[in-house]
Design a protein around this motif. Structure first.
Motif, PDB file in Angstrom:
ATOM      1  N   LEU A  97      34.435   8.071   8.102  1.00 12.01           N
ATOM      2  CA  LEU A  97      35.145   6.931   8.685  1.00 12.01           C
ATOM      3  C   LEU A  97      36.650   6.921   8.420  1.00 12.01           C
ATOM      4  O   LEU A  97      37.442   6.779   9.355  1.00 12.01           O
ATOM      5  N   PRO A  98      37.104   7.078   7.183  1.00 13.73           N
ATOM      6  CA  PRO A  98      38.561   7.032   6.959  1.00 13.73           C
ATOM      7  C   PRO A  98      39.291   8.309   7.380  1.00 13.73           C
ATOM      8  O   PRO A  98      40.524   8.314   7.433  1.00 13.73           O
ATOM      9  N   LYS A  99      38.569   9.369   7.697  1.00 14.19           N
ATOM     10  CA  LYS A  99      39.210  10.663   7.959  1.00 14.19           C
ATOM     11  C   LYS A  99      39.508  10.903   9.434  1.00 14.19           C
ATOM     12  O   LYS A  99      40.476  11.590   9.764  1.00 14.19           O
ATOM     13  N   VAL A 100      38.686  10.363  10.316  1.00 13.09           N
ATOM     14  CA  VAL A 100      38.852  10.650  11.738  1.00 13.09           C
ATOM     15  C   VAL A 100      39.910   9.734  12.343  1.00 13.09           C
ATOM     16  O   VAL A 100      40.322   8.730  11.742  1.00 13.09           O
ATOM     17  N   CYS A 101      40.314  10.063  13.568  1.00 12.43           N
ATOM     18  CA  CYS A 101      41.316   9.257  14.261  1.00 12.43           C
ATOM     19  C   CYS A 101      40.733   7.898  14.637  1.00 12.43           C
ATOM     20  O   CYS A 101      39.512   7.701  14.640  1.00 12.43           O
ATOM     21  N   ASP A 102      41.617   6.946  14.986  1.00 20.87           N
ATOM     22  CA  ASP A 102      41.169   5.582  15.297  1.00 20.87           C
ATOM     23  C   ASP A 102      40.170   5.553  16.445  1.00 20.87           C
ATOM     24  O   ASP A 102      39.224   4.765  16.449  1.00 20.87           O
TER      25      ASP A 102
ATOM     26  N   ALA B  47      32.165  -0.114   3.329  1.00 24.34           N
ATOM     27  CA  ALA B  47      32.989   0.766   4.161  1.00 24.34           C
ATOM     28  C   ALA B  47      33.711  -0.024   5.253  1.00 24.34           C
ATOM     29  O   ALA B  47      34.900   0.195   5.515  1.00 24.34           O
ATOM     30  N   LEU B  48      33.005  -0.954   5.884  1.00 23.87           N
ATOM     31  CA  LEU B  48      33.621  -1.761   6.944  1.00 23.87           C
ATOM     32  C   LEU B  48      34.691  -2.687   6.389  1.00 23.87           C
ATOM     33  O   LEU B  48      35.764  -2.863   6.989  1.00 23.87           O
ATOM     34  N   LEU B  49      34.413  -3.289   5.234  1.00 20.85           N
ATOM     35  CA  LEU B  49      35.415  -4.172   4.616  1.00 20.85           C
ATOM     36  C   LEU B  49      36.646  -3.377   4.191  1.00 20.85           C
ATOM     37  O   LEU B  49      37.785  -3.838   4.358  1.00 20.85           O
ATOM     38  N   SER B  50      36.421  -2.195   3.640  1.00 19.08           N
ATOM     39  CA  SER B  50      37.548  -1.348   3.228  1.00 19.08           C
ATOM     40  C   SER B  50      38.411  -0.983   4.430  1.00 19.08           C
ATOM     41  O   SER B  50      39.645  -1.019   4.362  1.00 19.08           O
ATOM     42  N   LEU B  51      37.762  -0.650   5.545  1.00 20.78           N
ATOM     43  CA  LEU B  51      38.508  -0.318   6.760  1.00 20.78           C
ATOM     44  C   LEU B  51      39.258  -1.537   7.286  1.00 20.78           C
ATOM     45  O   LEU B  51      40.406  -1.427   7.737  1.00 20.78           O
ATOM     46  N   LEU B  52      38.625  -2.704   7.213  1.00 21.90           N
ATOM     47  CA  LEU B  52      39.278  -3.934   7.677  1.00 21.90           C
ATOM     48  C   LEU B  52      40.542  -4.215   6.865  1.00 21.90           C
ATOM     49  O   LEU B  52      41.558  -4.665   7.415  1.00 21.90           O
TER      50      LEU B  52
END
Length: 783
Positions: free
Chosen positions: A327-332, A353-358
């Motif tokens: 998730l954090p490695k690929v493009c948006d 993972a979702l909260l971290s991305l948010l």
């Protein structure tokens, strides 16, 4: 003198030749006689050295004498001995096949060579020992195989040996290291450049009649063939050729892995990397993940996409953790794809993972910013935690300052909260009963009970295996009674069912256990509960009464603590056991008091029996205790008690005063005037992420306003109707002249018409109000 000696020598040589010829004739006659016995089934003759040493030469002579068909028949008879358990017979049969192949190779008689070839292949497949003559036999196999590969007509004959060699190389057919090493060398020696080129060109020619044969041979020619094909792939200019090669190469199996790893070390262009990743995905081996994982952050999005596809295919049970890692490695753009995948998987790691991305949203690219946030909000619908609710509220406050009320992010975040907040309240509720200590103890001992049940089941299996059904039945009965007395009804019912399973004749014991379980259930229900809800339970049988009670959750709320909020999706009935509850609604942007609920009252009829969001809010006005019956738990009772819903619904409707109170307060009126209209409209449901479905459905418009509409549709069952609640929908109204009015909203209610159990009215609230002129255009369509 000298002349005499010369004559004597010539006479001596002549005598020796006569003797030699006689011996040869004798041997020939003897071999012929033995050969006749051998062809009649006497395999033991191969253990005789004299017969075995002369057989191949004798067969060669027969071939030269024109007895070709007889030679082929004898070769096939020899082939039956290559798997004989006697090593000497096996060795001599293989040796004679090898020698004869050497004699006849130059004859170029492919039919005879194929007969020799087939029997040597059978031997290679089954041989487990490195017998004498192994190397010679392999040499002859190599010569014949190469000769057959030179002629397309005989390619299909070579499939047998190549498949066997590949299975030995890959370990499918087990051989000792000496045999395996020699046969792998044989496999690789067959893959010379000329043969590989001819096979590949044939495979790439879609019109070739032997295309599939070439495909099979290439896939089984081992490492050298893979190296050739990878190099050809790297330098292929035509897309069609590349597509065919990436489809072929994985068929070679795990021998591909070291070759593609070496290829990647050379840092090839992006399209080669993408093709290599595709090849790895087709190998479908989870352990190859570490090879593709570094390319999740490759600068070309096409490579990243291929890596994600590979991960999805090879990961199996590890898919969730690997997608989270990606998730954090690929493009948006690809982050959105992963979010939709892991959003359906649930679990603490997904939520984190979702909260971290948010929290990293400031780093999102502008073109994907809104869509990413919407997808995160939607995926968090399955994560009823305090942290998620807090993060969504923070996001809502942030968007309020920078966007309007119809902002997609605001809409998604609010919709998610309307689902999460009631779930979170139910999830975190501390449940107490008058027998509080017993419940706590049972919960604490949950794992011990599971372990105990497993031990009992193991003991029962052992007794059944010994044939002692009576002892097994007695043990199940006594443990079921104990579980029922301990209020562990799930275990008691499980053991009762197990008793019936192992002994279908133990009906009386099973019936008695059912009675004991029901008696214990009844005794554990408090007198206070029975007194408060006596009128409800008078309508039910003892079994229905007990089942309903144990399907409910006991929840406790403190003063001014919210129980339900208007707009939430919570299909539950709330039974007030004790305390006071304030019932309110929103009217003209202010909170309006409706009623004070007291013990013995029930609320939630609409959301539970119909399909709608909550239109009122409930707040505890004192220490309050409620029993809560969720639709999910109630549905589990339906099969066993089909009449229960009608009884419960009749009781609840008699006491349901909410609709009347809403009418009296004026809050049942829409924010904008509604207009009745009767025309056909087209509707399309959206998935949770806002993507339109492939099919639309017709409905009959009932009424419309600036803020929403209502239409009727045919639905086969009420449970199917429930699936519509909370779904986003686009309704299209043909205004004429090629103009289509599109209305985007959310379904907030689905109600069935009393005169038709399959006709439902669907109530939609628009995300963005439509213009009054558009409303009037729709109304005028019916005129």
């Amino acid at each position: 003198m000298r002349a005499n000696r010369s004559r004597q020598q010539r006479a001596l040589d002549k005598a020796k030749q006569v003797l030699l010829d006689a011996e040869r004739e004798r041997q020939k006659d003897q071999v012929s006689q033995r050969l006749k016995e051998f062809t009649e089934g006497n395999e033991q003759l191969l253990a005789e050295d004299e017969f075995a040493d002369n057989l191949a030469q004798h067969l060669n002579q027969m071939y030269q004498d024109g007895q070709r068909q007889s030679v082929i028949e004898i070769v096939n008879t020899l082939g039956k001995s290559v798997t004989n358990q006697d090593p000497s017979i096996r060795e001599n049969s293989v040796a004679n096949l090898s020698r004869l192949a050497g004699y006849l190779f130059q004859s170029n008689d492919l039919e005879v060579l194929c007969a020799l070839f087939d029997n040597l292949v059978k031997w290679v497949e089954r041989e487990e020992s490195y017998i004498n003559g192994f190397g010679v036999a392999c040499s002859q196999l190599h010569k014949i195989t190469q000769r057959l590969l030179e002629d397309r007509q005989y390619w299909q004959e070579t499939e047998k040996i190549l498949i066997v060699l590949n299975q030995i190389q890959s370990g499918v057919i087990e051989k000792n290291s000496t045999i395996r090493g020699m046969l792998v060398k044989l496999q690789e020696s067959l893959a010379n450049k000329n043969i590989l080129e001819k096979l590949t060109e044939t495979y790439l020619n879609r019109k070739s009649e032997v295309k599939h044969v070439a495909e099979t041979i290439l896939a089984n020619l081992g490492r050298r063939a893979v190296i050739y094909l990878i190099n050809r792939l790297m330098h292929a200019d035509k897309k069609e050729e590349r597509l065919q090669l990436v489809k072929l190469i994985p068929n070679a199996g795990n021998v591909v892995v070291p070759v593609v790893v070496d290829c990647l070390k050379k840092k090839p262009p992006w399209y080669v990397i993408r093709n290599v990743v595709f090849i790895i995905s087709e190998l479908n081996n989870s352990s190859l993940y570490n090879i593709v994982q570094p390319y999740l952050s490759h600068r070309d999005v096409r490579v990243q996409q291929q890596v994600l596809s590979c991960i999805a295919k090879i990961s199996g049970t590890k898919l969730k953790i690997r997608l989270i890692e990606a998730l954090p490695k690929v493009c948006d753009e690809l982050k959105m794809q992963i979010i939709m995948q892991i959003g359906q998987m649930t679990g603490e790691e997904v939520t984190e993972a979702l909260l971290s991305l948010l929290q990293e949203r400031a780093n999102f690219k502008q073109e994907h910013y809104i869509e990413l946030l919407v997808k995160i909000c939607v995926s968090l619908k399955f994560s009823p935690t305090k942290e998620v609710i807090s993060a969504l509220n923070e996001l809502i406050n942030e968007r309020k300052e920078s966007a309007g009320p119809t902002d997609p992010v605001l809409v998604a975040a609010r919709d998610t909260l309307l689902i999460l907040e009631p779930r979170y309240r139910h999830q975190t509720q501390s449940s107490f009963t008058e027998n509080e200590n017993l419940i706590d103890e049972l919960e604490f001992q949950g794992e011990q009970k599971t372990s105990s049940i497993r031990k009992i089941e193991q003991s029962i299996r052992e007794l059944v295996a010994q044939g002692d059904l009576e002892k097994a039945g007695n043990k199940l009965y006594s443990n079921a009674v104990t579980a029922a007395r301990d209020k562990d009804f799930n275990s008691a019912e499980l053991l009762r069912d197990k008793l019936l399973e192992i002994n279908p004749l133990a009906l009386s014991e099973v019936i008695r256990l059912g009675e004991i379980i029901e008696e214990e259930k009844s005794s554990s229900i408090t007198n206070h509960h029975i007194a408060v809800w006596s009128e409800l339970y008078e309508k039910m049988s003892t079994e229905e009464f007990n089942s309903l009670y144990y399907a409910m959750r006991l929840e406790n709320y403190g003063f001014d603590e919210p129980i339900v909020k208007a707009g939430e999706t919570d299909p539950s009935l709330y039974f007030v056991n004790s305390g006071l509850v304030r019932l309110t609604c929103q009217c003209d942007n202010r909170e309006t008091f409706l009623k004070r609920l007291q013990p013995g009252e029930v609320i939630g009829v609409g959301p539970f029996f119909s399909v709608s969001v909550w239109t009122v809010s409930m707040t505890a006005q004192s220490e309050t205790q409620l029993h809560v019956l969720s639709r999910e738990n109630f549905n589990k009772l339906q099969q066993e008690f089909p009449d229960l819903e009608a009884k419960l619904e009749e009781f609840c409707h008699n006491y349901d005063t909410v609709p009347e109170m809403l009418r009296m307060s004026g809050s049942d009126r829409r924010e904008f005037p509604r207009y009745s209209v009767n025309i056909k409209i087209s509707n399309t449901l959206l998935d949770p992420y806002g993507n339109a479905g492939k099919r639309s459905f017709k409905g009959e418009l009932i009424d419309i306003s600036k803020g929403g509409l209502c239409f009727s549709i045919h639905i086969t069952s009420k449970e199917n109707a429930r699936l519509l609640l909370g779904r986003q929908v686009v309704s299209e109204i043909n205004l004429g002249g090629g103009n289509i009015l599109k209305c985007f909203g959310v379904i907030i209610g689905v109600q069935f018409k009393e005169n038709d159990q399959q006709e439902f009215s669907v109530h939609v609230k628009f995300y963005r109000n439509i213009e009054h002129d558009h409303v009037m255009q729709v109304v005028n369509l019916e005129i």
